[in-house]
Design an enzyme around this catalytic site. Structure first.
Site, PDB file in Angstrom:
ATOM      1  N   ASP A 111       0.817  -1.207   0.000  1.00 41.39           N
ATOM      2  CA  ASP A 111       0.000   0.000   0.000  1.00 41.39           C
ATOM      3  C   ASP A 111       0.858   1.266   0.000  1.00 41.39           C
ATOM      4  O   ASP A 111       1.802   1.387   0.781  1.00 41.39           O
ATOM      5  CB  ASP A 111      -0.905  -0.019   1.242  1.00 41.39           C
ATOM      6  CG  ASP A 111      -1.872   1.141   1.294  1.00 41.39           C
ATOM      7  OD1 ASP A 111      -2.761   1.209   0.436  1.00 41.39           O
ATOM      8  OD2 ASP A 111      -1.728   1.977   2.210  1.00 41.39           O
ATOM      9  N   GLU A 153       1.521  -0.059  -4.903  1.00 40.96           N
ATOM     10  CA  GLU A 153       0.620   1.049  -5.157  1.00 40.96           C
ATOM     11  C   GLU A 153       1.446   2.306  -4.968  1.00 40.96           C
ATOM     12  O   GLU A 153       2.034   2.514  -3.901  1.00 40.96           O
ATOM     13  CB  GLU A 153      -0.564   1.063  -4.187  1.00 40.96           C
ATOM     14  CG  GLU A 153      -1.506   2.226  -4.470  1.00 40.96           C
ATOM     15  CD  GLU A 153      -2.444   2.569  -3.317  1.00 40.96           C
ATOM     16  OE1 GLU A 153      -3.543   3.065  -3.591  1.00 40.96           O
ATOM     17  OE2 GLU A 153      -2.060   2.345  -2.155  1.00 40.96           O
TER      18      GLU A 153
END
Length: 610
Positions: A257, A294
């Protein structure tokens, strides 16, 4: 690298915790007097006991006199505030010895939130759907974060124990059983992990050491300390967490993330360290393991090797592809993505990757990104929906609730025929009508108030006319569970078969297994029509994918390449819920090749020898 936590081997258990600024540390085992631990020069306290077995509960007591769960706990059976539990990772009986993983270029991802994918909301519930997923044709499950978070319902990004498996999902053995069963079905398993911040409730890391720094700021508070004073222990802690999932859980890879919120200005970047250690472990274990980022930077260095100045990720999410397509499918999307809206941006997403590659971006009020034109397509993951795109709408609306049935078919073809790695969000394949909201189950009343208020203010920026549902309300969570009975409805069944057919085509056609940008071309016709060309590596096969987003049919000329164009799929056929009756229209295009594509339709054609 030093291993922290409770590490059990037959007959003994070694306990280790990093707390460099503490003078003393004691191990408190349930039902026993605390045991003093010895500190070494790097700030690690250690002790080894021979009469402690799996299931033993324990806490660490720094010199402030209070006891806290283990920062590297492998299991929190009573939640984030309870005791940690010793886990024997050798006890699970794996049956996947023949599994060595899948090639990156073959992966078709399917994102799952464990708590809402089935009514059970557990790993066991996912196992019950593995045959369905295999039948759909996806081959890589991507689980939203399953590291221990507060309460029993959460997206997972509030996790506070990066080594522990959520107790309400099934704990360590439950996750291992899922991975083992998935591998038996030919499915890889990826975990979404969060290393850029730690959730507020149950975050006891500051009680042990300088895990955070005020040198950098993130949307969630102080950043993880990867390059400041005492950062060696922090780097060791998070690097070992990555190795932990690979070694102990047979995970096939991690989606990491918001890596742009992990700051490191040291001589050896954190991801360079990870790349080195993973290389050593890959050699020893002999299984594929991938890191997918990401990242908000639109930077090619994310997927370049450390030797070439990169971070060493094998792939990264391509948000620009989603934004460019979404505003063409749903014009209301321009309110969310003001810098998108041209079909030529969608074309660039196909041929280059990053749409913003150095241009001025109004949203950011500056130039943004760098070119990714030379980066192979299998370095990117594309999607029409994911947890963020759906859950960060005030009504939790999926694409199926925003655009027509015909445009859903276009969206499916757009990613499954793309020269990238596609990802579906759970339920997308049949046009699920259940919302997917943001939800939490905190225990601190002040924190709950801040979450609810923060969510309301976040949506004010988008000028929504109503407030989002209360994330703490259990009904918000219940409404987000998939309703699998929907797959039996007529339109949903057609959409499901449409996805299955596209996936079969992707797996079998040689042009769709080639990811070099030189073999991808796009023609833009007007403002609402695009033709994507894919060529095989040996140049003998070619596909033409004609997308018409307009409200009128179009006639599109095709190249005369000495071969014959044959229609493979037409979303306008009655089989796919379209208006063309069986037998209408020709599957072989003779003479000067051209194809008629109905309004809001997509036609896929194969070029074969005459």
């Amino acid at each position: 690298m030093r291993i922290t936590g409770a590490n059990y081997s037959t007959g003994h258990c070694k306990f280790s915790v990093w707390a460099p600024e503490k003078e003393t540390m004691r191990l408190a085992l349930a039902g026993r007097a605390p045991v003093a631990m010895q500190k070494n020069e790097e700030g690690y306290f250690e002790t080894e006991l021979r009469d402690v077995g799996p299931g033993a509960r324990y806490r660490f007591i720094p010199d402030d006199g209070s006891g806290y769960p283990d920062p590297a706990s492998h299991f929190q059976p009573d939640g984030v505030h309870g005791d940690s539990e010793v886990v024997d990772h050798n006890a699970f009986k794996w049956t996947d010895n023949a599994w060595h993983g899948l090639p990156l270029k073959d992966l078709i991802f399917y994102e799952i939130h464990t708590g809402t994918f089935t009514q059970e909301g557990t790993f066991e519930g996912i196992i019950s759907k593995l045959d369905y997923l295999a039948g759909l044709g996806v081959n890589a499950i991507e689980l939203m974060p399953v590291c221990q978070f507060p309460g029993g319902r959460n997206w997972g990004y509030d996790m506070v124990f990066p080594y522990a498996v959520q107790n309400s999902y099934g704990g360590p053995d439950g996750l291992k059983a899922l991975v083992d069963a998935a591998h038996a079905k030919g499915l890889a398993v990826f975990l979404d992990v969060v290393f850029n911040h730690v959730g507020p409730e149950g975050n006891y890391l500051p009680q042990f050491g300088p895990y955070f720094t005020d040198q950098y700021a993130t949307p969630w508070g102080n950043a993880i300390n990867l390059d400041g004073t005492w950062s060696d222990g922090v780097r060791n802690y998070f690097c070992n967490a990555i190795l932990h999932w690979y070694e102990h859980y047979h995970i096939d890879g991690l989606r990491v993330d918001a890596v742009h919120m992990m700051f490191d200005n040291g001589a050896v970047h954190f991801w360079e360290l990870v790349s080195e250690k993973l290389g050593e472990l890959r050699q020893r274990l002999g299984r594929n393991f991938y890191l997918i980022a990401e990242c908000d930077l639109n930077s090619p260095r994310v997927v370049k090797s450390p030797e070439n100045g990169g971070w060493g990720f094998q792939a990264q999410w391509l948000d620009d592809f989603h934004h460019a397509l979404y505003v063409l499918l749903d014009e209301r999307g321009r309110d969310r993505y003001e810098d998108f809206g041209s079909i030529r941006q969608w074309a660039k997403a196909y041929t280059d990757g990053f749409v913003h590659s150095g241009e001025y971006v109004r949203f950011r009020k500056r130039r943004h990104g760098a070119s990714s034109a030379g980066i192979p397509g299998d370095k990117f993951v594309v999607f029409n929906q994911n947890h963020d795109q759906v859950g960060n709408r005030v009504g939790g609306e999926r694409l199926s609730m925003l655009v027509s049935f015909e445009r859903q078919k276009i969206a499916a073809a757009a990613i499954l025929l793309a020269p990238y790695l596609p990802m579906l969000f759970m339920g997308e394949e049949y046009g699920a009508k259940t919302p997917f909201f943001y939800f939490v189950s905190h225990s601190d009343e002040e924190l709950i108030r801040k979450v609810v208020e923060g969510r309301r203010k976040e949506f004010e920026n988008y000028n929504w006319e109503k407030d989002p549902p209360n994330p703490q309300d259990e009904d918000t969570f219940r409404q987000s569970k998939l309703d699998w009975s929907e797959t039996g409805e007529a339109a949903q069944a057609i959409l499901l078969r449409w996805h299955q057919s596209l996936i079969i085509l992707r797996k079998t056609h040689p042009a769709l297994r080639q990811f070099a940008k030189n073999d991808v071309a796009v023609d833009v016709i007007g403002t609402r029509c695009l033709v994507l060309y894919r060529r095989s590596a040996d140049q003998t096969r070619e596909l033409a994918c004609v997308f018409n987003l307009g409200d009128e049919g179009v006639e599109v000329p095709l190249p005369e390449n000495g071969k014959e164009w044959v229609k493979v799929l037409d979303s306008g056929d009655a089989e796919w819920g379209g208006e063309l009756k069986p037998g209408e229209g020709s599957n072989r295009l003779e003479g000067a090749p051209k194809v008629v594509v109905g309004k809001q339709g997509v036609v896929i054609l194969d070029s074969i020898a005459s």
